[in-house]
Design an enzyme around this catalytic site. Sequence first.
Site, short mmCIF file in Angstrom:
data_model
loop_
_atom_site.label_atom_id
_atom_site.label_comp_id
_atom_site.label_asym_id
_atom_site.label_seq_id
_atom_site.Cartn_x
_atom_site.Cartn_y
_atom_site.Cartn_z
N ARG A 147 18.54 72.10 34.83
CA ARG A 147 17.77 70.87 34.62
C ARG A 147 17.72 70.02 35.88
NH1 ARG A 147 19.51 66.58 30.06
NH2 ARG A 147 18.98 68.26 28.61
N ARG A 184 11.98 68.62 42.74
CA ARG A 184 11.78 69.89 42.04
C ARG A 184 12.10 71.07 42.96
NH1 ARG A 184 7.57 66.54 40.13
NH2 ARG A 184 7.44 66.37 37.87
N ASN A 222 10.95 74.33 36.41
CA ASN A 222 10.67 73.77 37.73
C ASN A 222 11.58 74.33 38.82
OD1 ASN A 222 8.45 72.03 37.58
ND2 ASN A 222 9.65 70.54 36.43
N ARG A 266 -1.57 63.20 32.55
CA ARG A 266 -1.02 61.87 32.88
C ARG A 266 -2.08 61.04 33.61
NH1 ARG A 266 4.53 64.58 34.78
NH2 ARG A 266 5.83 64.14 32.98
N HIS A 321 2.63 71.07 41.45
CA HIS A 321 3.09 70.23 40.34
C HIS A 321 4.24 69.42 40.89
CE1 HIS A 321 4.61 68.76 36.58
NE2 HIS A 321 5.72 69.46 36.66
N THR A 341 12.29 64.96 30.52
CA THR A 341 10.96 64.85 29.91
C THR A 341 10.83 65.97 28.89
OG1 THR A 341 9.86 66.35 31.46
CG2 THR A 341 9.98 64.03 32.10
#
Length: 332
Positions: A99, A106, A138, A169, A193, A248
């Site tokens: 995580r 990222r 990620n 978004r 991303h 998220t």
Amino acid sequence: MSTKEKLISHVMKEEPVGSRNKVTVVGVGMVGMASAISILLKDLCDELAMVDVMEDKLKGEVMDLQHGSLFLKTHKIVGDKDYSVTANSKLVVVTAGARQQEGESRLNLVQRNVNIFKFIIPNIVKYSPNCILMVVSNPVDILTYVAWKLSGFPRHRVLGSGTNLDSARFRHLIGEKLNLHPSSCHAWIIGEHGDSSVPVWSGLNVAGVSLQGLNPQMGTEGDSENWKAIHKEVVDGAYEVIKLKGYTSWAIGMSVADLVESILKNLHKVHPVSTLVQGMHGVKDEVFLSVPCVLGNSGLTDVVHMTLKAEEEKQVQNSAETLWGVQKELTL
């Protein structure tokens, strides 16, 4: 005779046909479970399989979902740490990985996750050699490249969730500014991303009306309305949510289900997702970045050629160079 035998008599002689639309979610963390529930609530699969190394968490999550079977239209929900449970999946969604910590980029996550993928991907390929692979973990662009390399799959069967969420978004924030529903605000974010994503201001429109046509300064430093701040909010959005709630989940889960729907229902919808962009927009290296792609039954079937302005193209090339810098150091 058992109660079941007294109640039901079997008509069919041969073995019943197995699942036709089986989806596997790898990883039952926050993103995996948000993806799973979003897929279930949209009635996209006839079987959902889940895999994770954390056996108790996995078992608990599977049971919890099974207890809601009455309210779902997915007959079979299964889970196991053994990948045989994923056999014959049409689509496999990979959300597993280390995580992202608060403030961690990222890209920093990358080698930790490559090592995890070296275990996951060969197991997926072993049991579902014809599946479509969707990477969500990620840094998604690099890990989609890693999954492509490790799987040996043709490029149309490997995609990353990419900027599908960034674009959502973006459209949400534009909608807020204009007091419109996001679906009426047509806008695309492409490239990486994450931190170096590229907003395509030149393509932003409502009902076919170009917003840059109305405000030629849009997206630049000299814009009195400061539209550029919206893209900054898109980039900072994930970090802000992580800071506030620790991770998220909901939006990325819904974004994943959106992509799964286009594939399994063969919609031929165009989404900004991560694919091999070598040879496009002046990118020379073997990198994966998000561009608008057509999704259907066979996976990622086509790429839409966007008309980019010179500075937008330059940003895509810079993204590619950043990613290649990291990729070439990886041990696969």
